[in-house]
Design an enzyme around this catalytic site. Structure first.
Site, PDB file in Angstrom:
ATOM      1  N   SER A   4       0.409  -8.162   0.198  1.00 27.94           N
ATOM      2  CA  SER A   4       0.014  -7.997   1.478  1.00 27.94           C
ATOM      3  C   SER A   4      -0.418  -6.470   1.670  1.00 27.94           C
ATOM      4  O   SER A   4      -0.160  -5.363   0.866  1.00 27.94           O
ATOM      5  CB  SER A   4       0.896  -8.149   2.356  1.00 27.94           C
ATOM      6  OG  SER A   4       1.823  -7.212   2.612  1.00 27.94           O
ATOM      7  N   LYS A   5      -1.265  -6.367   2.840  1.00 26.68           N
ATOM      8  CA  LYS A   5      -1.588  -4.851   3.088  1.00 26.68           C
ATOM      9  C   LYS A   5      -0.397  -3.929   3.108  1.00 26.68           C
ATOM     10  O   LYS A   5      -0.485  -2.803   2.834  1.00 26.68           O
ATOM     11  CB  LYS A   5      -2.147  -4.790   4.364  1.00 26.68           C
ATOM     12  CG  LYS A   5      -3.639  -5.452   4.435  1.00 26.68           C
ATOM     13  CD  LYS A   5      -4.603  -5.279   5.490  1.00 26.68           C
ATOM     14  CE  LYS A   5      -5.924  -5.869   5.254  1.00 26.68           C
ATOM     15  NZ  LYS A   5      -6.749  -5.543   6.315  1.00 26.68           N
ATOM     16  N   ARG A   6       0.638  -4.365   3.529  1.00 27.00           N
ATOM     17  CA  ARG A   6       1.716  -3.586   3.828  1.00 27.00           C
ATOM     18  C   ARG A   6       2.384  -3.271   2.326  1.00 27.00           C
ATOM     19  O   ARG A   6       3.235  -2.233   2.240  1.00 27.00           O
ATOM     20  CB  ARG A   6       2.938  -3.959   4.566  1.00 27.00           C
ATOM     21  CG  ARG A   6       2.493  -4.005   6.154  1.00 27.00           C
ATOM     22  CD  ARG A   6       3.306  -4.831   6.961  1.00 27.00           C
ATOM     23  NE  ARG A   6       3.263  -6.197   6.564  1.00 27.00           N
ATOM     24  CZ  ARG A   6       2.497  -7.025   6.851  1.00 27.00           C
ATOM     25  NH1 ARG A   6       1.250  -6.730   7.586  1.00 27.00           N
ATOM     26  NH2 ARG A   6       2.639  -8.157   6.475  1.00 27.00           N
TER      27      ARG A   6
END
Ligand code: GLU
Length: 500
Positions: A256-258
């Site tokens: 994920s982007k995180r």
């Protein structure tokens, strides 16, 4: 082919991979690579994202043939500039009976969803419920006309067949069948003149003559609706390939982007300066060729042992049937490995051009020939241009401190005297070349009671501040006589002072 991102934030590497596979496929078959900006969901737009997407593709070497910046025969390529187009297609579906107006308010729908939930069920606006709702299937025609004329808010919903097996093919997953009652009547268009993703996407793919759609697996659930929309319009559908997910380095769950900065590696191609800032491959010093090579192999395999591919080789070798069905685990170490391979494929002259600005930035301006010699000495230990500075800083700056472990092990009461004698030897060495320095110093050691290892290790400690670096006498030659004598003098004084 098209890459059709929504500018809702920076593109993460999964998105770049989708773009890349579209690009490779288009180039392989001599097709066109279109960049279409899908910004129908205005509430989720993020300032700077559209520019970012274009810059990221350009950095990665994916030249867009048609798009917002490039223009092209199907312009405009931004959906918000195409709003007047979608309206008539929504009308066409209504006229055909494949779509209908619905007037249910968001509050009513929320209440229904809530009621269903409290009974442990899920509300689905579809064949089981649509005849109990407020829409043009249940209201009298004049009532519908009246509501539309009075400007009441409405949405247009697609009317899924009541009971039909929808068959379709995905190039990666093969044949898929979905029974229509499991699907809801998706909103296609809203009374504010905005199409939803589904309508705009299908209309544009058709108008832009897209033959193949390669996109992320998250869009697979939308495929039956898309296939039905093509059928309703009487258009040939493109061929679809849904790419499996990129997985976290642990192999568990979607990348994920995180994850990126949290797990210590970038998930974005370029640095993202807005909102939650995040690191990018470009700024971390990755070569775009290495980045692209790494991404290409995350999900596609060439069927051979070959790992290093130029963009042209990727274009030549790429095929959808070698894209795997299962998710690919992202491995940050492998990304570094690719960069290191590309780093070592660069000539010393190329590395001079890349490293010179770094050295200039530090305040030094060596002759290109000197820098080339330095690079050739240290590059074996580097995988990134920025590593070169760490490997070569002592050619430019005298040590500020000395590795304490080395000092403890090697510096003793005899050291100052030994180093003073060495200083005299170095001061008189002529010519001041690596070879002659080595010969002169070693001859002096041979005629002295000292041990070669001891002297050379101390000499290195005073030149570098640690026990690292390439051949000692090369360092000495390039550092030059004056600076070498200065480092010896300073080192002797400082270490003597700190030992007493
Ligand atoms: N706009 C969609 C996205 O952001 C595109 C999906 C598709 O390629 O059809 O991923």
């Amino acid at each position: 082919m098209r890459f059709a991102p929504s500018p809702t934030g920076p593109l993460h590497i999964g998105g770049v991979r989708t773009a890349l596979y579209n690009f490779l496929f288009a180039r392989h078959y001599g097709g066109t690579f279109i960049l279409r900006i899908e910004d129908t969901d205005q509430a989720r737009l993020v300032e700077g994202a559209e520019e970012y997407i274009m810059d990221a593709l350009a950095w990665a070497g994916m030249k867009v043939d048609e798009g917002v910046r490039e223009g092209g025969p199907f312009a405009p390529y931004r959906q918000s500039d195409r709003y007047e187009i979608y309206h008539r297609y929504a009308d066409e579906l209504i006229a055909k009976g494949d779509a209908y107006y619905a007037f249910d308010s968001p509050e009513e729908l929320d209440k229904l969803r809530h009621d269903y939930e409290s009974r442990g069920e899920t509300f689905n606006y579809g064949c089981a419920t649509r005849m109990n709702m407020c829409n043009s299937l249940t209201l009298a025609p004049e009532e519908v006309t009246g509501r539309l004329a009075s400007g009441e808010h409405f949405v247009v919903r697609y009317r899924m067949p009541d009971n039909e097996d929808i068959h379709f093919t995905d190039l990666i997953r093969g044949e898929i069948v979905v029974n229509s009652p499991t699907l809801d009547d998706k909103v296609l268009y809203k009374s504010d003149g905005m199409p939803t993703y589904h309508l705009a996407n299908i209309v544009d793919d058709h108008l832009m003559e897209i033959t193949h759609v390669i996109r992320g697996e998250e869009w697979l659930p939308s495929l039956p609706l898309h296939v039905m929309l093509y059928r309703s319009f009487g258009w040939d559908a493109p061929l679809f390939a849904h790419l499996p997910l990129l997985l976290k380095p642990t192999g568990k769950g979607k990348l994920s982007k995180r994850d990126g900065d949290k797990m210590g590696f970038p998930v974005f191609p370029l640095y993202w300066p807005y909102g939650e800032t995040a690191s990018g491959y470009r700024e971390e010093g990755y070569f775009p060729e290495a980045f692209v090579n790494m991404l290409a192999l995350l999900g596609w395999n060439p069927g051979t042992e070959q790992e290093i591919f130029s963009m042209d080789e990727l274009i030549e070798a790429f095929s959808i049937d070698r894209v795997g069905k299962s998710g690919s685990r992202f491995d940050p170490d492998k990304a570094k490995w690719f960069n290191t391979r590309y780093f070592h494929m660069k000539s010393d002259d190329e590395l001079v051009a890349l490293f010179m600005p770094v050295v200039n930035e530090k305040g030094f301006n060596p002759a290109p020939e000197t820098l080339k010699r330095i690079i050739s000495m240290v590059k074996e230990r580097a995988g990134f241009v920025k590593d070169l500075w760490h490997e070569a800083d002592f050619f430019f700056v005298a040590p500020e401190n000395y590795d304490q472990e080395v000092v403890r092990k090697r510096w003793n009461g005899d050291s100052p005297r030994q180093m003073r004698e060495l200083l005299d030897v170095v001061a008189g060495a002529e010519p001041f070349t690596s070879e002659n320095l080595e010969k002169t110093v070693k001859e002096w050691i041979a005629g002295s009671p000292y041990n070669t290892g001891t002297i050379l290790n101390l000499f290195r400690l005073l030149m570098v501040g640690a026990s690292r670096g390439p051949h000692l006498f090369d360092i000495v030659e390039l550092t030059g006589r004056d600076e070498t004598l200065r480092r010896l003098e300073t080192g002797i004084n400082r270490l003597t002072a700190s030992a007493s």
